[in-house]
Design an enzyme around this catalytic site. Structure first.
Site, mmCIF file in Angstrom:
data_model
loop_
_atom_site.group_PDB
_atom_site.id
_atom_site.type_symbol
_atom_site.label_atom_id
_atom_site.label_comp_id
_atom_site.label_asym_id
_atom_site.label_seq_id
_atom_site.Cartn_x
_atom_site.Cartn_y
_atom_site.Cartn_z
ATOM 1 C CB CYS A 89 -0.882 3.638 -7.438
ATOM 2 S SG CYS A 89 -0.830 2.929 -5.793
ATOM 3 C CG ASN A 90 4.630 0.358 -8.392
ATOM 4 O OD1 ASN A 90 5.173 -0.431 -9.144
ATOM 5 N ND2 ASN A 90 4.863 1.656 -8.443
ATOM 6 C CB THR A 91 0.011 0.091 -3.450
ATOM 7 O OG1 THR A 91 1.297 0.557 -3.046
ATOM 8 C CG2 THR A 91 -0.656 -0.638 -2.312
ATOM 9 C CE1 TYR A 106 -5.089 5.518 -1.565
ATOM 10 C CE2 TYR A 106 -4.312 4.639 -3.655
ATOM 11 C CZ TYR A 106 -5.212 5.398 -2.933
ATOM 12 O OH TYR A 106 -6.235 6.042 -3.595
ATOM 13 N N GLY A 107 0.136 2.327 1.289
ATOM 14 C CA GLY A 107 0.958 1.119 1.473
ATOM 15 C C GLY A 107 0.635 0.237 2.653
ATOM 16 C CB CYS A 110 6.610 2.805 -4.352
ATOM 17 S SG CYS A 110 5.639 4.208 -3.719
ATOM 18 C CB THR A 111 4.473 5.926 -8.761
ATOM 19 O OG1 THR A 111 3.415 6.061 -7.799
ATOM 20 C CG2 THR A 111 4.111 4.849 -9.765
ATOM 21 C CG HIS A 112 5.158 8.455 -3.495
ATOM 22 N ND1 HIS A 112 4.006 7.757 -3.760
ATOM 23 C CD2 HIS A 112 4.756 9.647 -2.960
ATOM 24 C CE1 HIS A 112 2.954 8.480 -3.378
ATOM 25 N NE2 HIS A 112 3.392 9.633 -2.898
#
Ligand code: DGL
Length: 271
Positions: free
Chosen positions: A74-76, A43-44, A185-187
């Site tokens: 998701c932070n984005t 998404y970034g 970012c959750t990753h």
């Protein structure tokens, strides 16, 4: 309100499992319905319009599946599409930015807060804005880390290319001044062991998942919506579910139920 209804969560891929993991630990009675939008990961680098379109389509689907609450894991999307998601459903929608900023603000000791995140999250200014709303003038240093998400999706968590990406990105931050490094970012919590090796001992790594789970727990308590349990979970992917299978083996000891491939829920809007 159906108390046994699931809590919905979504992310572009497996990143939101870092939030799901926290919810499972804190709220074992709750059922989760997780969507990994692997048809559109990452998404970034996407535009705000595309992100609003993708995020609101998934939010609508989660409500239609009966979720009592949606967590934008998701932070984005939390940074740029939270309002768009809230507009299309009647159930509450919780993002991760506020909790992340609160935790990083609490770790601040007068130095700098570092934020690592996707290009879209960095460009949105959501974290500096939220941090400075808590503490005016708080110094924030941000760096976008686009190489991280493909590494995590492929399960390459401690490979030489992961090490060099971590070294390259962290070199852009004033490491000696960092009170906190916000994993925006959750990753990125999947890369925490490498990030820990490259940061000073006094720097706290902040994963917004913890505070987000607290927010969800408070909402369940305040509204009387908590499930009696035990929660059964569903793991869905809009594209390939391979990354869900991989992370289940690598990080969850194979304990997650087999993922479902549900097909794309939205056609990306033109950039
Ligand atoms: N894990 C998501 C986030 O927190 C999205 C990362 C991506 O797909 O670029 O921002």
């Amino acid at each position: 309100m159906n108390r046994a209804a699931p809590i919905g969560l979504f992310d572009s891929g497996i990143g939101g499992l870092t939030v799901a993991r926290e919810l499972i630990w804190r709220l074992p009675a709750e059922a989760l319905l997780y969507v990994a939008d692997t048809a559109h990961v990452p998404y970034g680098g996407r535009s705000v319009d595309e992100l609003c379109h993708l995020a609101s389509s998934i939010t609508r689907w989660l409500e239609a599946e009966g979720c009592k609450l949606v967590v934008v894991a998701c932070n984005t999307c939390s940074a740029v599409a939270l309002e768009a998601c809230r507009e299309v459903v009647d159930v509450p929608v919780v993002g991760v930015i506020e909790g992340g900023a609160r935790a990083a603000g609490a770790a601040w000791r007068g130095g700098t807060v570092g934020v690592i995140a996707t290009a879209a999250t960095v460009a949105s200014g959501a974290y500096p804005h939220a941090l400075q709303a808590l503490q005016p003038g708080l110094p924030v240093a941000q760096v976008a880390c686009p190489r991280f998400v493909p590494l995590v999706e492929a399960g390459r968590l401690s490979t030489p290319d992961a090490v060099s990406a971590v070294c390259d990105y962290l070199a852009e931050l004033p490491l000696a001044q960092l009170d906190a490094l916000l994993l925006g970012c959750t990753h990125y919590p999947f890369l925490a062991p490498l990030l820990r090796m490259r940061t000073e001992e006094r720097t706290q790594l902040i994963d917004p998942a913890f505070e987000t789970a607290r927010t969800v727990a408070a909402w369940l308590h305040d509204t009387g919506a908590a499930a009696a349990g035990p929660g059964a979970h569903r793991w869905c992917a809009t594209g390939s579910a391979d990354s869900l299978r991989l992370v289940n083996q690598l990080c969850f000891g194979g304990r997650l139920a087999a993922p479902e491939e549900i097909g794309a829920l939205a056609v990306p809007a033109p950039a």
